[in-house]
Design a protein around this motif. Sequence first.
Motif, PDB file in Angstrom:
ATOM      1  N   THR A 275     -10.242  -7.535  47.555  1.00 14.63           N
ATOM      2  CA  THR A 275      -9.736  -8.210  46.353  1.00 14.63           C
ATOM      3  C   THR A 275     -10.464  -7.696  45.110  1.00 14.63           C
ATOM      4  N   GLY A 276     -11.778  -7.529  45.218  1.00 13.12           N
ATOM      5  CA  GLY A 276     -12.536  -6.991  44.094  1.00 13.12           C
ATOM      6  C   GLY A 276     -12.058  -5.611  43.702  1.00 13.12           C
ATOM      7  N   LEU A 277     -11.809  -4.763  44.694  1.00 14.11           N
ATOM      8  CA  LEU A 277     -11.301  -3.419  44.405  1.00 14.11           C
ATOM      9  C   LEU A 277      -9.917  -3.469  43.778  1.00 14.11           C
ATOM     10  N   VAL A 283      -9.194  -4.837  35.361  1.00 12.87           N
ATOM     11  CA  VAL A 283     -10.190  -5.466  34.488  1.00 12.87           C
ATOM     12  C   VAL A 283     -10.842  -4.417  33.595  1.00 12.87           C
ATOM     13  N   GLY A 284     -11.160  -3.245  34.174  1.00  7.95           N
ATOM     14  CA  GLY A 284     -11.741  -2.175  33.380  1.00  7.95           C
ATOM     15  C   GLY A 284     -10.834  -1.748  32.238  1.00  7.95           C
ATOM     16  N   GLN A 285      -9.537  -1.646  32.512  1.00 12.21           N
ATOM     17  CA  GLN A 285      -8.590  -1.258  31.467  1.00 12.21           C
ATOM     18  C   GLN A 285      -8.464  -2.347  30.404  1.00 12.21           C
ATOM     19  N   PHE A 302     -19.979  -8.547  35.428  1.00 11.23           N
ATOM     20  CA  PHE A 302     -20.626  -8.791  36.713  1.00 11.23           C
ATOM     21  C   PHE A 302     -19.638  -8.572  37.854  1.00 11.23           C
ATOM     22  N   ALA A 303     -20.154  -8.083  38.962  1.00  7.63           N
ATOM     23  CA  ALA A 303     -19.385  -7.944  40.204  1.00  7.63           C
ATOM     24  C   ALA A 303     -20.370  -8.024  41.358  1.00  7.63           C
ATOM     25  N   VAL A 308     -16.885  -1.789  43.474  1.00  9.92           N
ATOM     26  CA  VAL A 308     -16.125  -2.410  42.382  1.00  9.92           C
ATOM     27  C   VAL A 308     -16.731  -2.002  41.041  1.00  9.92           C
ATOM     28  N   ILE A 309     -18.051  -2.024  40.952  1.00 14.65           N
ATOM     29  CA  ILE A 309     -18.722  -1.606  39.717  1.00 14.65           C
ATOM     30  C   ILE A 309     -18.394  -0.153  39.396  1.00 14.65           C
TER      31      ILE A 309
END
Length: 424
Positions: A275-277, A283-285, A302-303, A308-309
């Motif tokens: 889910t994080g991936l 989110v980055g965009q 935060f992650a 994911v980071i």
Amino acid sequence: MRLRDYQQDGAEWLSQRSHAGLFDPPGLGKTAQAIEAARRAGARPTRVVVVCPAVAVTNWRREFAAWWPESAPYVISYDGLRLRHNTPATRLADIDALILDEAHYLKNKASARTLQVYRPSNPARGVAAQAKRVWALTGTPKPNHVGELWTHFRALRPDLIATPLADRPMSETEFLIRYTRWTGGPYGPKIHGLRNEDELRSRLGQLALRRKIADVLGELPPIDWGRITVDPEDAADAVMALEDSPDVERLRARLETDGDFREEAIHLSTLRRLTGLAKARAVGQLVANELRNKAYEQVVIFAQHTAVIDRVAQELEQWNPVRVTGCVPPARRQAAIDDFQAGRAKVFLGQLQAASTAITLTAAHHVVFVECSWVPDENLQAAKRCHRFGQLRPVFVRVAGLAGSIDDAVAGVITRKLRSNLED
């Protein structure tokens, strides 16, 4: 520099007690209070020992240089203490003041850290027994439940939890029976309610000092929590396939009753990672677009997973992101924090386990959780890296949820709990 009035009070309170806790919420300056308390208590400048998370070692040395320049404390991380790398035995003996930063690291009686410092089964063998004064500092003394206070009572003030009919402190089980309604589980006690709350509150008041931010620092800007929902991208098919599992159904049932769902995290680790991936690029965009449009100058993200980071970082490369994860050595962690605080980096990417305590990130007043902890207080602790001394602007925190998934429902419950905590 000068301590504020309430910090003077806190330093004096600590200095008058040989074994105690300072449990002020994050952001009230526990570090400076503890240093001043050691000075006031007459600790020898070379006989002060600080045990803290690895990310905070450099900062503690800096704080001592600022608040007590003639001191020469020994500062070591919890893992360094456990492994005893290059630790002279003489530095851990004849200690005038032992300061345990982020002391909630010692909540589990069986963990290597707790055994090294407190040794609940035989306190005389713990490092704490070598100190004339032991002060535990934490803004979250009971991250999950009040039973986690037992290790601190046992090590610091066993007299406060003496059994009524026996001349000894309560065992952990006796403490749970006295103050909670609980049942055993495969991952430790499961708390269903509290008992004898007034008695526990009274004893906790003798163990530790804890003030509310609103009572001592009314000028601190507000903090607010909100949500963002993003559409699934990578790994979306795998995420949705796992959504039909019985574990997810049990989680849905807990969410509907607003119950405690933390233990479900263990069963859903694969789903949470995927889910994080699935959220990371979106989110980055989103953040990249906000930076491009100058919605804010700097942001903390935060992650939980390094993958994911990494994926978020790819979308934000032009803003020179810095990272603090468990894989980053302590010296490089401090350099990343310094670059961010000085404005040389516009984006701070932090892994929750490595960057949610003991650091200051007040250069930013916007925080985004791509992934969050299912323990609400751990998210609050992370967000308070921005909402503390030096912050002059309101802090806005957003928790990202994955559209159409259980993750979005979890994000909603966590956000609601955190906003409710702010109103209490």
